[in-house]
Design a protein around this motif. Structure first.
Motif: not given
Ligand code: DX5
Ligand code: ZN
Length: 225
Positions: A143-146, A175-182, A193-200
């Motif tokens: 997790g947590g990759q760009s 992988g690397g999904i956040n408010n910009a990449t989504v 959309f799967v998001a680990g770091t950006a949500l948990f």
């Protein structure tokens, strides 16, 4: 539009509570990343852990992503553990067709995943047989990759095929999904959309999910599914 927090980024000392937190935060699905230390250079958790958290997030759809070299020995175990959908990787080659068939025969939704270096052409023969195509936007294992931007044309191609062939598989990114990449993925045609770091890693996961879903909707090229 479906938002699927990945349990891989949760606090591993309290996984059941974390699954419940995702459910209360308004997640649509819970994404469960299963790593075997062989298909990817990391180990996450197995069917017993999935079974243990299942009762704490009863209403969530369990989206199981197998990053495993031998899914054939695991499918039944994850079905018993409470999987609603099981995704296997196209990189498994000639074993893909029987695996997809077996997931279907077990009565679960069928997913197919593709890694960043693999050509999107590899998934084409299977498009009529799947409920979900997972386009990996990082190299799986951690997790947590760009986010890898070079994956965006694959999402566009998968969406174009879906329309041309009148198919209705979901198009998931991971992988690397956040408010910009989504936003970029939604513009390319992704709807899940799967998001680990950006949500948990947010104290207020509910607000983070709402915001991510809103951005996905706002950037969708057509009426969303
Ligand atoms: C990568 C996993 C991803 C990962 C996403 O091997 O398949 O699902 O949990 O995590 P983030 O959102 O942190 O990149
Ligand atoms: Zn995943």
């Amino acid at each position: 539009m479906i938002i699927a927090p990945s349990l891989l980024a949760a606090d591993f000392t309290r996984l059941g509570k974390e699954a419940g937190r995702a459910a209360r935060a308004g997640a649509d699905w819970l994404h469960l990343d299963i790593m075997d230390g062989h298909f990817v250079p990391n180990i996450s958790f197995g069917p017993e852990v999935v079974a243990a958290v299942r009762p704490l997030a009863k209403k969530l759809f369990f989206d199981v992503h197998l990053m495993c070299s031998k899914p054939e020995i695991l499918l039944e175990l994850f079905v018993k553990a409470g999987a609603d959908q099981i995704t296997v990787h196209v990189e498994l080659g000639e074993r893909v067709a029987p695996l997809l068939w077996k997931i279907r025969a077990l009565g679960k939704k069928v997913g197919l995943a593709i890694n960043p270096p693999t050509s999107i052409a590899e998934v084409q023969p299977f498009l009529g047989k799947i409920d979900l195509l997972l386009v990996m936007t990082v190299n799986p294992g951690f997790g947590g990759q760009s986010f890898i931007h070079e994956c965006l044309p694959k999402i566009q191609q998968a969406d174009a095929w879906r329309r041309a062939k009148k198919l209705n598989y979901r198009l998931e990114v991971d992988g690397g999904i956040n408010n910009a990449t989504v936003a970029e993925c939604a513009r390319a045609g992704a709807d899940t959309f799967v998001a680990g770091t950006a949500l948990f890693r947010q104290r207020n996961m509910g607000a983070a999910i709402k915001k991510m879903r809103k951005i996905a909707h706002a950037n969708a090229p057509r009426s969303p599914i």
